[in-house]
Scaffold this motif. Structure first.
Motif, PDB file in Angstrom:
ATOM      1  N   THR A 255      -0.649  13.240  27.579  1.00 46.86           N
ATOM      2  CA  THR A 255      -1.072  11.850  27.487  1.00 46.86           C
ATOM      3  C   THR A 255      -2.582  11.851  27.344  1.00 46.86           C
ATOM      4  OG1 THR A 255      -0.918   9.669  28.522  1.00 46.86           O
ATOM      5  CG2 THR A 255      -1.183  11.509  30.005  1.00 46.86           C
ATOM      6  N   ILE A 301       7.100   9.394  26.763  1.00 46.89           N
ATOM      7  CA  ILE A 301       7.823   9.470  28.042  1.00 46.89           C
ATOM      8  C   ILE A 301       9.030   8.528  28.075  1.00 46.89           C
ATOM      9  CG2 ILE A 301       6.400   7.753  29.256  1.00 46.89           C
ATOM     10  CD1 ILE A 301       7.808  10.959  30.854  1.00 46.89           C
ATOM     11  N   THR A 376      11.447  -4.455  28.226  1.00 44.73           N
ATOM     12  CA  THR A 376      10.240  -4.142  27.470  1.00 44.73           C
ATOM     13  C   THR A 376       9.395  -3.136  28.240  1.00 44.73           C
ATOM     14  OG1 THR A 376       8.311  -5.480  28.079  1.00 44.73           O
ATOM     15  CG2 THR A 376      10.119  -6.638  27.054  1.00 44.73           C
ATOM     16  N   GLY A 378       5.495  -0.594  27.719  1.00 45.69           N
ATOM     17  CA  GLY A 378       4.424  -0.013  26.913  1.00 45.69           C
ATOM     18  C   GLY A 378       3.094  -0.699  27.038  1.00 45.69           C
ATOM     19  N   GLU A 379       3.103  -1.983  27.299  1.00 43.51           N
ATOM     20  CA  GLU A 379       1.850  -2.733  27.413  1.00 43.51           C
ATOM     21  C   GLU A 379       2.216  -4.081  28.024  1.00 43.51           C
ATOM     22  OE1 GLU A 379       0.564  -4.327  23.554  1.00 43.51           O
ATOM     23  OE2 GLU A 379       2.332  -3.338  22.748  1.00 43.51           O
ATOM     24  N   PRO A 380       1.205  -4.814  28.451  1.00 46.25           N
ATOM     25  CA  PRO A 380       1.516  -6.132  28.999  1.00 46.25           C
ATOM     26  C   PRO A 380       2.170  -6.979  27.913  1.00 46.25           C
ATOM     27  CG  PRO A 380      -0.770  -5.524  29.472  1.00 46.25           C
ATOM     28  CD  PRO A 380      -0.237  -4.509  28.516  1.00 46.25           C
ATOM     29  N   ASP A 402      10.674  -6.538  32.438  1.00 50.92           N
ATOM     30  CA  ASP A 402       9.361  -6.071  31.976  1.00 50.92           C
ATOM     31  C   ASP A 402       8.989  -4.897  32.871  1.00 50.92           C
ATOM     32  OD1 ASP A 402       6.674  -5.657  31.450  1.00 50.92           O
ATOM     33  OD2 ASP A 402       6.048  -7.706  31.902  1.00 50.92           O
ATOM     34  N   THR A 403       9.165  -3.693  32.342  1.00 47.84           N
ATOM     35  CA  THR A 403       9.032  -2.488  33.161  1.00 47.84           C
ATOM     36  C   THR A 403       7.646  -1.874  32.997  1.00 47.84           C
ATOM     37  OG1 THR A 403       9.854  -1.070  31.382  1.00 47.84           O
ATOM     38  CG2 THR A 403      11.498  -1.983  32.883  1.00 47.84           C
ATOM     39  N   PHE A 404       6.889  -1.861  34.056  1.00 42.20           N
ATOM     40  CA  PHE A 404       5.586  -1.198  34.030  1.00 42.20           C
ATOM     41  C   PHE A 404       5.737   0.225  34.556  1.00 42.20           C
ATOM     42  CE2 PHE A 404       2.084   0.478  36.497  1.00 42.20           C
ATOM     43  CZ  PHE A 404       1.084   0.522  35.539  1.00 42.20           C
ATOM     44  N   GLN A 406       4.241   4.675  33.609  1.00 41.16           N
ATOM     45  CA  GLN A 406       3.343   5.556  32.870  1.00 41.16           C
ATOM     46  C   GLN A 406       3.988   6.926  32.697  1.00 41.16           C
ATOM     47  OE1 GLN A 406       0.283   5.410  36.076  1.00 41.16           O
ATOM     48  NE2 GLN A 406      -0.992   4.390  34.549  1.00 41.16           N
ATOM     49  N   GLU A 408       2.840   9.458  33.738  1.00 44.10           N
ATOM     50  CA  GLU A 408       2.599  10.080  35.034  1.00 44.10           C
ATOM     51  C   GLU A 408       3.627   9.671  36.088  1.00 44.10           C
ATOM     52  OE1 GLU A 408       0.511   8.491  33.075  1.00 44.10           O
ATOM     53  OE2 GLU A 408      -1.492   9.367  33.107  1.00 44.10           O
ATOM     54  N   ASP A 491      -4.888   0.957  35.665  1.00 42.77           N
ATOM     55  CA  ASP A 491      -4.599  -0.395  35.202  1.00 42.77           C
ATOM     56  C   ASP A 491      -5.117  -1.423  36.201  1.00 42.77           C
ATOM     57  OD1 ASP A 491      -2.793  -0.435  32.725  1.00 42.77           O
ATOM     58  OD2 ASP A 491      -1.893   1.141  33.950  1.00 42.77           O
ATOM     59  N   ILE A 503       0.342  -7.126  35.473  1.00 41.51           N
ATOM     60  CA  ILE A 503      -0.526  -6.041  34.999  1.00 41.51           C
ATOM     61  C   ILE A 503      -1.477  -6.637  33.955  1.00 41.51           C
ATOM     62  CG2 ILE A 503      -0.598  -3.724  33.975  1.00 41.51           C
ATOM     63  CD1 ILE A 503       1.176  -3.885  36.520  1.00 41.51           C
ATOM     64  N   LEU A 517      -1.187   4.982  24.139  1.00 43.18           N
ATOM     65  CA  LEU A 517      -2.476   5.094  24.806  1.00 43.18           C
ATOM     66  C   LEU A 517      -3.380   6.032  24.035  1.00 43.18           C
ATOM     67  CD1 LEU A 517      -2.158   5.501  28.650  1.00 43.18           C
ATOM     68  CD2 LEU A 517      -2.754   3.487  27.320  1.00 43.18           C
TER      69      LEU A 517
HETATM   70  C1  WTA Z   1       0.727   0.368  29.861  1.00 40.28           C
HETATM   71  C2  WTA Z   1       4.524   4.298  28.900  1.00 40.28           C
HETATM   72  C3  WTA Z   1       1.833  -3.691  31.237  1.00 40.28           C
HETATM   73  C4  WTA Z   1      -0.176   0.560  31.068  1.00 40.28           C
HETATM   74  C5  WTA Z   1       5.781   4.112  29.762  1.00 40.28           C
HETATM   75  C6  WTA Z   1       0.116   1.982  31.483  1.00 40.28           C
HETATM   76  C7  WTA Z   1       2.210  -1.510  30.618  1.00 40.28           C
HETATM   77  C8  WTA Z   1       0.305   2.657  30.164  1.00 40.28           C
HETATM   78  C9  WTA Z   1       3.606  -1.693  30.773  1.00 40.28           C
HETATM   79  C10 WTA Z   1       1.135   3.897  30.246  1.00 40.28           C
HETATM   80  C11 WTA Z   1       4.075  -2.987  31.164  1.00 40.28           C
HETATM   81  C12 WTA Z   1       3.230   0.362  30.181  1.00 40.28           C
HETATM   82  N1  WTA Z   1       3.147  -3.942  31.388  1.00 40.28           N
HETATM   83  N2  WTA Z   1       1.343  -2.503  30.854  1.00 40.28           N
HETATM   84  N3  WTA Z   1       5.366  -3.268  31.307  1.00 40.28           N
HETATM   85  N4  WTA Z   1       4.204  -0.513  30.490  1.00 40.28           N
HETATM   86  N5  WTA Z   1       2.023  -0.225  30.228  1.00 40.28           N
HETATM   87  O1  WTA Z   1       1.834   6.790  29.664  1.00 40.28           O
HETATM   88  O2  WTA Z   1      -1.519   0.410  30.664  1.00 40.28           O
HETATM   89  O3  WTA Z   1       2.502   5.948  27.378  1.00 40.28           O
HETATM   90  O4  WTA Z   1      -0.912   2.578  32.241  1.00 40.28           O
HETATM   91  O5  WTA Z   1       3.740   5.292  29.444  1.00 40.28           O
HETATM   92  O6  WTA Z   1       0.938   1.665  29.330  1.00 40.28           O
HETATM   93  O7  WTA Z   1       1.438   4.421  28.969  1.00 40.28           O
HETATM   94  P1  WTA Z   1       2.359   5.704  28.812  1.00 40.28           P
END
Ligand code: WTA
Length: 640
Positions: A255, A301, A376, A378-380, A402-404, A406, A408, A491, A503, A517
């Protein structure tokens, strides 16, 4: 725990339908809260129940979850079920075929880039192919602990290759097929892979990508190239899994890192297995008759956790899609949903925003009645895109998760549970089981109640990364040094009056372009490598579809003129160094950059210039304010 409300609010929120609640694993907010408390106070009990579903060759010996998250107390470490032995490939395949009698169940409906190009693979067939390929790897001398690089398109063989590695205890290091030869090379070298598995090529929409040609740019001896089909033909279908310790490495996935050099995120066997299995089951409320489709690429990931490991651990049937949402036309996704009766659908905000532009007609051409839950990642997700997804795609029948998370974190960390959590459009809502979030201010103080600041986690969950491959110090510096005692996500986050988490996006030098990213430093160093460029500064500029676009300021060496030809060259340079995902959208000639007296580039000011926002805020620390006017004059209005 006190940050999770006893009851979710009754107003301003959207609830799942009664039907969904009736059969759901977690049917109410009260149930969520009760289990959440258990997961945090007694992780051993909570995860112990999850672990019962899996096969363990030997039981764990020490603590269920042992860790140190505080750099001031010693090395950072996380161990889950140490001493136990198992095999993740055995658990996701053999156990499903032999114990759960799912041999004839479809594991994947593979849908090619070209409509009509399709293939079905059952659990039994997948197991056979994996065993054969595991034997091929063994015959090439691959052993437990060896790293294997995989650079492949979205074909069944990619899943076969990764599971074959897992079967023999080898560590897969998958590189997204959109990366350049140089990026591939950097990753192969960093993870010291002994073998590279690739494909001749594939189509993305109407474009041919010749992967093997790209891979051949990597310094590699052509005499060692071997062909998959001739090797696998003669291989045996029997292959005893290699029993691995819980904390043996399972895979490395790179990453972007803020210094520009990618980080090899390392995940280990047991914790990752439990975590992806549990999150898949509960976040998508998985039931055995579901057809699940995650549109991500396995090179990221999301594909590792929610195309391969999580769904297979649950014995799920998934769609594996090679193509694009817009090929041959913008109805492709919904055509596939109807074709396979997809019930759980998982995609990215950037794809939603892209399709939204074409209106509801291409969606409504298909009936989508099979859909039950939408996800969903990947991003907000902006509330407007959320509403479109919810109302047009899901016809207000399907909760949106809406799954946040990373690379990691290994799996979802902040997410609604579809039948339990009342939704607020744009909020990732509450923590998953075992996850304890906090919001800190700049001085590291934990904020209570409604607040905004750094999103951190206070304790590990089984699926969290264990180290940066080959550089444990970088792992500690990146995630644990800023605020001792906490895992720092990078974040920003806001908690509202009802305790919901929102987020707000990256607060480090990372950009999120179409859910990918990228570090500004990575793009800057690709630009500076061009002989014409003296200095470069890259910032994100909001983009209606991609979320952010890359706006690059370049200062040229003395005597060099800025022109169209150079612009094209610079763009190409970045594509070749990193890959197409990092292609600059805007390049601006910047004879001077705004710097502080100590020489630090003021990115905050550049972000404003990129957006043509005249109000720059406090610029009293600027060394030479005359550059500002010039930068505004030279702004690029159209993308290159
Ligand atoms: C962003 C992807 C807001 C965030 C699984 C994070 C999100 C980075 C969300 C990780 C979400 C991922 N809402 N932001 N639902 N999901 N992010 O490592 O900034 O490719 O730190 O993993 O994507 O990206 P990565």
């Amino acid at each position: 725990i006190k940050m999770i409300p006893d009851k979710a609010p009754g107003e301003e929120v959207l609830h799942a339908s009664g039907d969904l609640k009736k059969q759901a694993h977690i049917p109410s907010f009260e149930k969520y809260k009760e289990l959440y408390i258990r997961s945090v106070e007694s992780p051993e009990e909570f995860w112990g129940d999850v672990a019962e579903d899996f096969f363990w060759k030997t039981k764990y010996t020490g603590k269920f979850l042992d860790y140190n998250f505080d750099v001031t107390k010693g090395d950072i470490f996380v161990k889950c079920m140490e001493g136990a032995t198992t095999n993740i490939c055995y658990n996701v395949l053999d156990r499903n075929v032999h114990e759960r009698k799912l041999g004839d169940k479809v594991a994947f409906y593979w849908e090619g880039n070209e409509p009509g190009d399709e293939k079905t693979v059952t659990y039994r067939e997948l197991l056979q192919q994996v065993c054969k390929f595991a034997n091929v790897l063994k015959s090439q001398g691959v052993k437990k602990g060896d790293r294997v690089s995989i650079y492949m398109p979205m074909v069944v063989e990619l899943v076969v290759a990764m599971l074959a590695c897992a079967r023999i205890g080898a560590v897969h290091a998958i590189v997204f097929a959109g990366f350049s030869a140089e990026s591939l090379c950097e990753r192969i070298m960093d993870s010291q892979c002994c073998i590279l598995i690739t494909a001749d090529g594939f189509y993305r929409g109407d474009k041919l990508i010749s992967l093997k040609l790209i891979a051949d740019e990597v310094p590699w001896n052509p005499e060692v190239d071997l062909c998959w089909h001739s090797l696998i033909g003669g291989a045996s279908e029997e292959c005893e899994p290699v029993w691995c310790d819980s904390e043996d490495p399972l895979f490395i996935l790179y990453t972007s890192g803020s210094t520009g050099k990618p980080k090899g995120v390392l995940h280990t066997v047991s914790g990752y297995m439990l975590y992806t299995a549990a999150t898949f089951k509960l976040v998508f409320d998985y039931h055995s008759d579901d057809v699940y489709w995650c549109t991500a690429d396995i090179g990221w990931i999301t594909g590792h956790s929610y195309i391969t490991y999580g769904p297979l651990a649950n014995g799920a049937t998934s769609v594996l899609f090679e193509g694009l949402p817009t090929y041959p036309d913008v109805s492709r996704m919904w055509e596939i949903v109807d074709k396979y009766h997809v019930s759980k659908f998982y995609t990215a905000p950037t794809a939603i925003r892209l399709l939204m532009k074409y209106g509801s007609e291409p969606v409504q051409k298909y009936n989508r009645t099979s859909l039950k839950i939408l996800g969903t990642v990947g991003e907000p997700i902006n509330p407007e895109a959320w509403q479109w997804y919810y109302s047009v795609v899901g016809e207000k029948r399907c909760p949106v998760v809406d799954t946040f998370w990373q690379t990691e974190t290994g799996g979802h960390v902040m997410t609604p549970l579809p039948a339990a959590t009342p939704m607020k459009p744009g909020s990732a809502t509450f923590p998953f089981f075992g996850v304890v979030p906090a919001i800190l201010n700049e001085s590291g103080e934990e904020l209570e109640g409604p607040s905004e600041g750094y999103l951190v986690f206070k304790q590990p969950w089984p699926g969290v990364m264990r180290t940066v491959y080959g550089n444990h110090e970088r792992f500690e510096t990146t995630y644990f040094k800023k605020f001792p005692g906490f895992y720092v996500t990078g974040d920003g986050c806001r908690r509202d009056k009802d305790g919901y988490y929102w987020i707000t996006g990256r607060i480090d030098d990372m950009l999120n372009v179409s859910g990918h990213l990228l570090s500004t430093a990575e793009v800057e160093s690709a630009l500076v490598e061009h002989e014409a460029v003296a200095e470069a500064a890259v910032v994100g500029r909001p983009h209606p579809v991609k979320g952010e676009s890359l706006y690059c300021f370049v200062t040229l060496n003395d005597g060099i003129n800025y022109n169209q030809k150079l612009e094209v060259e610079l763009k190409k340079q970045v594509r070749e160094k990193i890959g197409a995902i990092a292609t600059p959208d805007y390049i601006q000639n910047a004879p001077g950059l705004p710097k502080t007296r100590s020489g630090k580039i003021m990115r905050r000011v550049l972000r404003k210039i990129a957006c043509n926002e005249q109000d720059l805020g406090d610029v009293s620390t600027l060394a030479d304010s005359s550059v500002i006017e010039q930068l505004f004059e030279n702004r690029c209005c159209t993308a290159v």
